[in-house]
Design a protein around this motif. Structure first.
Motif, short mmCIF file in Angstrom:
data_model
loop_
_atom_site.label_atom_id
_atom_site.label_comp_id
_atom_site.label_asym_id
_atom_site.label_seq_id
_atom_site.Cartn_x
_atom_site.Cartn_y
_atom_site.Cartn_z
N SER A 27 45.39 55.63 38.31
CA SER A 27 46.17 54.50 37.82
C SER A 27 46.11 54.39 36.31
N ALA A 28 45.18 55.11 35.69
CA ALA A 28 44.94 54.86 34.27
C ALA A 28 45.33 56.00 33.36
N GLY A 64 42.19 50.29 28.46
CA GLY A 64 42.80 49.83 29.72
C GLY A 64 43.82 48.75 29.46
N GLY A 65 44.93 48.83 30.13
CA GLY A 65 45.97 47.82 29.96
C GLY A 65 46.45 47.29 31.30
N ASP A 66 46.80 46.02 31.32
CA ASP A 66 47.36 45.41 32.53
C ASP A 66 48.62 44.65 32.14
N VAL A 67 49.53 44.56 33.06
CA VAL A 67 50.70 43.69 32.86
C VAL A 67 50.79 42.76 34.07
N PHE A 68 50.82 41.47 33.81
CA PHE A 68 50.97 40.49 34.88
C PHE A 68 52.27 39.75 34.68
N GLU A 69 52.84 39.23 35.75
CA GLU A 69 54.05 38.44 35.56
C GLU A 69 54.20 37.36 36.62
N ASP A 70 54.90 36.30 36.24
CA ASP A 70 55.38 35.33 37.22
C ASP A 70 56.85 35.07 36.88
N ARG A 73 56.99 34.26 32.79
CA ARG A 73 56.41 35.01 31.67
C ARG A 73 55.77 36.33 32.10
N VAL A 75 52.37 38.69 31.02
CA VAL A 75 51.11 38.67 30.29
C VAL A 75 50.60 40.11 30.23
N ARG A 77 47.59 42.63 28.90
CA ARG A 77 46.21 42.66 28.40
C ARG A 77 45.83 44.09 28.06
N GLU A 79 42.46 46.37 26.50
CA GLU A 79 41.05 46.37 26.11
C GLU A 79 40.86 47.18 24.83
N PRO A 131 58.50 45.06 32.19
CA PRO A 131 59.35 45.07 33.37
C PRO A 131 60.49 44.04 33.33
N VAL A 147 39.29 41.90 24.23
CA VAL A 147 40.52 42.08 25.01
C VAL A 147 41.66 41.36 24.31
N PRO B 40 34.48 46.07 26.52
CA PRO B 40 35.58 45.10 26.41
C PRO B 40 35.72 44.28 27.68
N LEU B 70 49.95 34.65 38.81
CA LEU B 70 50.60 35.82 38.23
C LEU B 70 50.35 37.04 39.11
N GLN B 71 51.33 37.92 39.12
CA GLN B 71 51.23 39.12 39.91
C GLN B 71 51.05 40.30 38.99
N ALA B 72 50.16 41.21 39.35
CA ALA B 72 49.98 42.39 38.53
C ALA B 72 51.14 43.34 38.79
N HIS B 74 51.32 46.03 36.74
CA HIS B 74 50.75 47.29 36.25
C HIS B 74 49.29 47.00 35.94
N ALA B 75 48.37 47.75 36.51
CA ALA B 75 46.96 47.49 36.25
C ALA B 75 46.21 48.80 36.12
N GLU B 76 45.56 48.98 34.98
CA GLU B 76 44.84 50.23 34.75
C GLU B 76 43.35 50.06 34.92
N VAL B 77 42.88 48.85 34.74
CA VAL B 77 41.44 48.65 34.75
C VAL B 77 41.05 47.96 36.05
#
Lengths: 168, 126
Positions: A27-28, A64-70, A73, A75, A77, A79, A131, A147, B40, B70-72, B74-77
């Motif tokens: 995934s990374a 490491g990166g994450d993308v969250f959404e509702d 918006r 979000v 993140r 590291e 997205p 972060v 981190p 919120l829904q992920a 994309h999640a790398e960590v």
């Protein structure tokens, strides 16, 4: 800490890093980020470091990166430990978020020998595909515990601009 | 025939949870060593430092929670824990370790024991 033991351990750094990151690997793949050091980065010279794998000009690090959404918006993140707030440069280009930064090597002590240098320093660039379309004028960013968090309100349409191309 | 049943017995508590090995920088000077580790996402209160005999264990738990509702996408960590174990040499004094966290970077100072410190001997000319 017995230095020869530590050194032993670090010679197989890549093996152990690979092991520790195994679960993340699939995934990374995008998290591996190149750091390019310049004079600004203030890194010690090759002669001041015992680590034979140390190269002052380049480093790699997992950011490491994450993308969250509702509904409203997105979000994002990322590291990135050890940064100063003002050393981030964040841009939104259509549906891509671009994060640039310069991680400086700031160590108060100038005496002594660097036995191990694994952390990456220098400038880096990460692009994160978004997205959904966002209102970049309303975006905000914060930095805590290493972060970076970027909040991007979604644009009315809620959908990313899409261009369909035909293969002619 | 010898049965090796003991060897097959698994201690459930011995199984450690998956953890990521954090990268470190180590500098040694005349009075001790300083270690920096990239952790981190680990807040100060979720950091644990343990010294048992000559083993130092650094463990940190990522304090990030998925923002509510919120829904992920994309999640790398996904491994929420860092762990790294070091063996300390006898010349270091684990009683006097000091630690601080700053922007996801742990800084540990481990001084050398008194007897291992460089000493200046004053010579008086009378």
């Amino acid at each position: 800490m017995r230095m020869d033991e530590v050194r032993q351990g670090f010679i197989s750094l890549w093996d152990s890093v690979a092991e520790g990151w195994q679960r993340l690997r699939e995934s990374a793949a995008g998290a591996l980020t190149r750091f390019r050091a310049s004079e600004k980065s203030n890194l010690p010279a090759r002669a001041e470091v015992d680590d034979e794998y140390y190269l002052p000009s380049q480093g790699w690090s997992m950011l490491g990166g994450d993308v969250f959404e509702d509904d409203r918006r997105l979000v994002v993140r990322l590291e990135v430990p050890g940064m100063r707030k003002q050393d981030f440069e964040i841009e939104v280009l259509d549906d891509v978020l671009v994060v640039r930064g310069e991680k400086r090597f700031e160590r108060e002590s100038t005496e002594g020998r660097w036995r191990v240098l694994q952390c990456a320093y220098g400038s880096f660039l990460r692009t994160v595909p978004l997205p959904a379309a966002v209102r970049s004028d309303k975006a905000g960013a914060s930095y805590k515990d290493g972060v970076l968090k970027i909040e991007l309100p979604k644009a009315e349409s809620g959908k990313a601009k899409r261009v369909t191309l035909k293969v002619g | 025939m010898n049965q090796t049943s003991n060897a097959n017995k698994q201690e459930p508590t011995a199984r450690q949870e998956a953890a990521v090995l954090p990268p470190v920088d180590v500098v040694e000077d005349a009075t001790g060593i300083t270690l920096f580790a990239d952790l981190p996402g680990v807040p100060k209160e979720k950091l644990s430092l343990r010294v048992e005999a000559d083993t130092l264990t650094i463990e940190g738990e990522v304090g990030l929670v998925t923002p509510e509702g919120l829904q992920a996408s994309h999640a790398e960590v996904q491994v929420p824990r860092y762990r790294r174990v070091f063996s300390l040499s006898k010349e270091l004094d684990p009683e006097k370790i000091s630690a601080e966290m700053n922007h996801g970077v742990l800084k540990l100072r481990i001084p050398k024991a008194e007897h291992a410190q460089p000493r200046k001997i004053q010579i008086r000319v009378s």
